[in-house]
Design a protein around this motif. Structure first.
Motif, mmCIF file in Angstrom:
data_model
loop_
_atom_site.group_PDB
_atom_site.id
_atom_site.type_symbol
_atom_site.label_atom_id
_atom_site.label_comp_id
_atom_site.label_asym_id
_atom_site.label_seq_id
_atom_site.Cartn_x
_atom_site.Cartn_y
_atom_site.Cartn_z
ATOM 1 N N VAL A 1 29.285 46.786 42.430
ATOM 2 C CA VAL A 1 29.781 47.569 43.560
ATOM 3 C C VAL A 1 31.297 47.605 43.459
ATOM 4 C CG1 VAL A 1 29.949 47.688 46.075
ATOM 5 C CG2 VAL A 1 27.831 46.874 45.014
ATOM 6 N N ALA A 2 31.847 48.793 43.473
ATOM 7 C CA ALA A 2 33.302 48.923 43.429
ATOM 8 C C ALA A 2 33.904 48.318 44.692
ATOM 9 C CB ALA A 2 33.691 50.386 43.309
ATOM 10 N N PRO A 3 35.061 47.701 44.581
ATOM 11 C CA PRO A 3 35.696 47.152 45.787
ATOM 12 C C PRO A 3 35.900 48.249 46.837
ATOM 13 C CG PRO A 3 36.823 46.378 43.831
ATOM 14 C CD PRO A 3 35.852 47.427 43.381
ATOM 15 N N LEU A 4 35.703 47.875 48.086
ATOM 16 C CA LEU A 4 35.902 48.799 49.198
ATOM 17 C C LEU A 4 37.290 48.568 49.770
ATOM 18 C CD1 LEU A 4 32.497 48.188 51.021
ATOM 19 C CD2 LEU A 4 33.024 49.941 49.312
ATOM 20 N N ARG A 5 37.988 49.657 50.095
ATOM 21 C CA ARG A 5 39.349 49.542 50.641
ATOM 22 C C ARG A 5 39.479 50.423 51.868
ATOM 23 N NH1 ARG A 5 42.460 50.504 44.948
ATOM 24 N NH2 ARG A 5 41.784 48.572 43.986
ATOM 25 N N TYR A 6 39.846 49.790 52.980
ATOM 26 C CA TYR A 6 40.024 50.527 54.227
ATOM 27 C C TYR A 6 41.164 49.917 55.038
ATOM 28 C CZ TYR A 6 35.650 52.976 53.482
ATOM 29 O OH TYR A 6 34.656 53.770 52.947
ATOM 30 N N ALA A 7 41.918 50.758 55.709
ATOM 31 C CA ALA A 7 42.978 50.302 56.606
ATOM 32 C C ALA A 7 42.423 49.951 57.977
ATOM 33 C CB ALA A 7 44.060 51.377 56.727
ATOM 34 N N PRO B 1 28.160 37.725 54.923
ATOM 35 C CA PRO B 1 27.826 36.896 53.759
ATOM 36 C C PRO B 1 27.582 37.775 52.538
ATOM 37 C CG PRO B 1 26.543 36.241 55.680
ATOM 38 C CD PRO B 1 27.248 37.523 56.043
ATOM 39 N N GLY B 2 28.027 37.319 51.415
ATOM 40 C CA GLY B 2 27.872 38.103 50.189
ATOM 41 C C GLY B 2 29.070 38.976 49.883
ATOM 42 N N TRP B 3 30.065 38.919 50.743
ATOM 43 C CA TRP B 3 31.305 39.678 50.535
ATOM 44 C C TRP B 3 32.496 38.732 50.650
ATOM 45 C CZ3 TRP B 3 31.487 44.893 49.458
ATOM 46 C CH2 TRP B 3 30.324 45.616 49.675
ATOM 47 N N TRP B 4 33.540 39.055 49.935
ATOM 48 C CA TRP B 4 34.816 38.363 50.087
ATOM 49 C C TRP B 4 35.836 39.422 50.427
ATOM 50 C CZ3 TRP B 4 39.274 38.231 46.670
ATOM 51 C CH2 TRP B 4 40.263 37.352 47.113
ATOM 52 N N VAL C 1 45.900 47.467 53.256
ATOM 53 C CA VAL C 1 44.485 47.697 53.534
ATOM 54 C C VAL C 1 43.727 46.388 53.327
ATOM 55 C CG1 VAL C 1 44.513 50.133 52.836
ATOM 56 C CG2 VAL C 1 43.911 48.389 51.160
ATOM 57 N N TRP C 2 42.528 46.334 53.906
ATOM 58 C CA TRP C 2 41.607 45.243 53.608
ATOM 59 C C TRP C 2 40.770 45.669 52.417
ATOM 60 C CZ3 TRP C 2 42.890 46.360 58.661
ATOM 61 C CH2 TRP C 2 43.411 45.311 59.406
ATOM 62 N N VAL C 3 40.522 44.736 51.512
ATOM 63 C CA VAL C 3 39.729 45.015 50.321
ATOM 64 C C VAL C 3 38.545 44.056 50.323
ATOM 65 C CG1 VAL C 3 39.718 45.194 47.801
ATOM 66 C CG2 VAL C 3 41.839 45.649 49.077
ATOM 67 N N ALA C 4 37.340 44.625 50.201
ATOM 68 C CA ALA C 4 36.111 43.821 50.212
ATOM 69 C C ALA C 4 35.483 43.843 48.827
ATOM 70 C CB ALA C 4 35.127 44.371 51.237
ATOM 71 N N PHE C 5 35.157 42.660 48.328
ATOM 72 C CA PHE C 5 34.522 42.502 47.023
ATOM 73 C C PHE C 5 33.098 42.000 47.233
ATOM 74 C CE2 PHE C 5 39.044 41.866 46.515
ATOM 75 C CZ PHE C 5 39.336 42.660 45.414
#
Length: 75
Positions: free
Chosen positions: A47-53, A24-27, A36-40
């Motif tokens: 918070v800068a978007p997170l990007r991970y494969a 919760p609190g993330w998209w 990659v998956w990108v989390a906002f």
């Protein structure tokens, strides 16, 4: 010769939906162009978007960011 279709990445999009549900609190979205998956973060902090494969690594990083944000707010 067939090209890319959304259906080819269906499992990746399902993982993104699961990550969003469990955090919760993330998209989270699957970026088919970056692979990659990108989390906002949806909260009030910047918070800068997170990007991970790797979805497990992304999940750990999302929890870590929340831990850091909570620690910065405590007296």
């Amino acid at each position: 010769m067939s090209g890319w279709t959304r259906e080819l990445d269906r499992e990746y999009r399902q993982v993104a939906a699961s990550l969003t549900f469990h955090h919760p609190g993330w998209w989270v979205m699957w970026s088919y162009s970056l692979r990659v998956w990108v989390a906002f973060f949806l909260g009030p902090a910047e918070v800068a978007p997170l990007r991970y494969a790797d979805p497990d690594r992304l999940s750990r990083q999302m929890r870590y960011v929340l831990h850091i944000l909570a620690a910065s707010r405590s007296p």
